[in-house]
Design an enzyme around this catalytic site. Structure first.
Site, PDB file in Angstrom:
ATOM      1  N   CYS A  80      18.381 -13.215  -4.633  1.00 36.22           N
ATOM      2  CA  CYS A  80      17.494 -13.100  -3.390  1.00 36.22           C
ATOM      3  C   CYS A  80      16.299 -13.704  -3.572  1.00 36.22           C
ATOM      4  CB  CYS A  80      17.462 -11.639  -3.155  1.00 36.22           C
ATOM      5  SG  CYS A  80      16.100 -10.958  -1.870  1.00 36.22           S
TER       6      CYS A  80
ATOM      7  N   CYS B  17      10.233  -7.418  -4.644  1.00 32.81           N
ATOM      8  CA  CYS B  17      10.858  -6.132  -3.982  1.00 32.81           C
ATOM      9  C   CYS B  17      11.125  -5.175  -4.850  1.00 32.81           C
ATOM     10  CB  CYS B  17      12.133  -6.674  -3.297  1.00 32.81           C
ATOM     11  SG  CYS B  17      12.922  -5.520  -2.216  1.00 32.81           S
TER      12      CYS B  17
ATOM     13  N   TYR C 199      26.410  21.798  -4.355  1.00 36.16           N
ATOM     14  CA  TYR C 199      25.915  20.343  -3.678  1.00 36.16           C
ATOM     15  C   TYR C 199      26.939  19.609  -3.120  1.00 36.16           C
ATOM     16  CZ  TYR C 199      22.684  22.154  -7.398  1.00 36.16           C
ATOM     17  OH  TYR C 199      21.918  22.889  -8.027  1.00 36.16           O
TER      18      TYR C 199
ATOM     19  N   GLU D  24      26.252  23.710   0.303  1.00 38.44           N
ATOM     20  CA  GLU D  24      25.252  22.674   0.438  1.00 38.44           C
ATOM     21  C   GLU D  24      24.060  23.253   1.316  1.00 38.44           C
ATOM     22  OE1 GLU D  24      22.890  19.870   0.649  1.00 38.44           O
ATOM     23  OE2 GLU D  24      24.961  19.257  -0.285  1.00 38.44           O
TER      24      GLU D  24
ATOM     25  N   ASP E 231      27.345  18.225  -8.189  1.00 38.14           N
ATOM     26  CA  ASP E 231      26.861  17.024  -7.953  1.00 38.14           C
ATOM     27  C   ASP E 231      25.510  17.154  -7.454  1.00 38.14           C
ATOM     28  OD1 ASP E 231      26.503  14.279  -7.476  1.00 38.14           O
ATOM     29  OD2 ASP E 231      27.962  13.964  -5.884  1.00 38.14           O
TER      30      ASP E 231
ATOM     31  N   CYS F 113      23.591  11.499 -10.700  1.00 37.79           N
ATOM     32  CA  CYS F 113      22.959  10.262 -10.573  1.00 37.79           C
ATOM     33  C   CYS F 113      21.635  10.254 -11.394  1.00 37.79           C
ATOM     34  CB  CYS F 113      22.517  10.118  -9.088  1.00 37.79           C
ATOM     35  SG  CYS F 113      21.202  11.430  -8.635  1.00 37.79           S
TER      36      CYS F 113
END
Length: 495
Positions: A76, A82, A348, A369, A422, A449
């Site tokens: 890119c 960016c 979650y 959730e 999660d 994550c």
């Protein structure tokens, strides 16, 4: 207070030996560490100091005196400024090694896991390097801000790193090709109908963001305009332009009139097409093939179970990399090691993405959730797939789980054999972890994550009766520093 031995704007020469957690090259001058944006291990660079602190300094590359063998040309043209991806200049092999080490180091440094043990239980990172795969154009979701440039022209694009300054761009090396046609259509509509972009400082203007989603399995496109108002002027012109984009399936608006960094409003209204799109995720099996020369290749192949179909709304959480999602969820299911009769809690759970896979292997699944729309989608997804052994609860996991445990303390039928979590980047709430420990599942499968908060929670569970058994990183976000991780923890008898 001690001061840095170096000054801002000073020019130095440094050899880069490592990468920081945000993708900065790290090199030392007389033992003093510099974090250098845009540098990679193996580079020898002339750098300019941009900021100093007592124990470290920051710098940028002025010129390369020697390039790393892992340095490549970014795909890119705006990869540097960016803020969307910061590792395009690093070879994919180098990226995978960096992410494997990132997870490993966090589990050692924060989680207290011994290096020798971790090296035994940690499986190789799952990359996008199977035949036919490439670590580009994988994102099935884009959230693109709108604004004006210095000349007053309406633009859209992506924020520069650590700012809200928009870099004009309608293409992205990580996004699907259809994004460009959608953004061009919205820009032309805005020009035709006088729909002004939102200005963060004044709070005026109408068009804030455009959300674009694409179904990998069916090619369906969803577009949702986030607006600072109740309706769109000349709405029919927008619809006409968007209908011309192949695959367009759903067009909606979401009202957000708050001065906030939160992108979406709390609800949405469909103005053309369907309210949702559908996608399908299949389970995968990892196999190894040996060539005539003896080299071994790892392949992921979809199983023949037909997968699970998901209904996705503009407000749904859904993993952005569908290719890697299949591998990630298949790994989580393998770690859960279900035999068919187990009770499983999925905390979650979002729209039920993991829950419904678990339901195919378990006796009963409970999903939790906090987002009401996600739970609505989870129930609809269960019905869509004919799954009757899944039940969903709306609320924060740290609230729902303790309340449920207290109410059903003596009912062994609902006590979990396995808990799957999660959580968001902040990790699990302490109240949630404490209740999980009280419920004493045999296994905890933790999908994360953020490997730093994962390591923190692993340490908390380790001293309270659970032991880390397996770890595997999965590259859900190529060209960025982010990485997904799956851990298996098993209950230690007598603790």
């Amino acid at each position: 207070m001690s001061r840095s031995p170096y000054e801002k704007n000073q020019i130095l020469t440094v050899t880069i030996t490592d990468l920081g957690s945000e993708g900065e090259g790290i090199g030392k001058v007389d033992g003093f560490p510099f974090f250098v944006k845009g540098a990679v291990p193996g580079d020898v660079a002339e750098i300019k100091v941009t900021k100093t602190a007592a124990r470290m300094a920051y710098a940028r590359v002025e010129c390369l005196l020697g390039s790393s063998p892992n340095r490549i040309d970014p795909l890119c043209e705006v990869a540097g400024p960016c803020g969307g991806c910061n590792l395009q200049h690093y070879s994919y092999e180098g990226q995978l090694a960096f992410k494997q080490n990132k997870v490993k180091n966090n589990l050692m440094r924060i989680g207290g896991i011994e290096k020798e043990y971790l090296e035994k239980i940690m499986e190789p990172i799952i990359g996008m390097n199977d035949p036919g795969e490439e670590p580009w154009h994988y994102r099935n979701k884009a959230q693109v801000p709108f604004g004006k440039n210095r000349e007053g022209k309406t633009i859209c694009g992506f924020y520069a790193g650590r700012t809200h300054s928009i870099i004009p761009q309608t293409t992205c090396a990580l996004g699907v090709p259809e994004n460009e046609a959608v953004l061009d259509a919205v820009l032309k509509y805005m020009e035709e109908c006088g729909a002004a972009p939102y200005d963060e400082e004044s709070g005026k203007g109408l068009i804030r963001h455009v959300l674009i989603r694409k179904s990998r399995a069916y090619g369906q496109l969803m577009v949702c305009l986030v607006i600072n108002g109740k309706k769109l002027p000349g709405q029919e012109h927008l619809i006409e332009r968007l209908r011309g984009v192949p695959g367009m399936y759903s067009v909606s608006i979401s009202v957000n009139r708050e001065k906030t960094n939160v992108i979406m409003g709390s609800s949405y209204e469909t103005i053309w097409g369907e309210a949702t799109i559908e996608d399908r995720i299949c389970l995968c099996e990892e196999t190894k093939e040996t060539a005539r020369d003896g080299t071994e290749t790892t392949l992921w192949k979809e199983t023949e179970n037909g997968g699970v179909i998901y209904r996705i709304s503009p407000l749904s959480f859904y993993q952005v990399n569908p290719v890697q999602t299949q591998k990630l969820y298949s790994t989580a299911l393998r770690y859960a090691d279900l035999k068919g009769e187990e009770t499983v809690w999925d905390l979650y759970c979002g729209i039920g993405t993991i829950s419904l896979f678990l339901a195919g292997k378990a006796g009963k699944v409970y999903g939790v959730e906090i987002v009401p729309q996600a739970i609505e989608d989870a129930w609809a997804n269960a019905r869509r797939n004919g799954i009757e052994n899944a039940e969903f609860f709306t609320g924060a996991a740290e609230v729902v789980l303790p309340a449920f445990y207290e109410k059903h303390r003596n009912d062994t039928s609902v006590h979990p054999d396995v808990i799957v979590v999660d959580p968001p980047r902040k990790g699990c709430d302490k109240a949630c972890l404490d209740t999980m420990i009280l419920m004493q599942p045999e296994r905890i499968v933790y999908v994360s994550c953020d490997s730093a908060t994962l390591a923190r929670d692993v340490k908390y569970l380790e001293v309270r009766g659970y032991h880390l058994i397996k770890v595997r990183a999965c590259d859900m976000f190529p060209q960025t520093t982010h990485v997904e991780t799956v851990c298996l923890m098993s209950r230690v008898e007598g603790k």
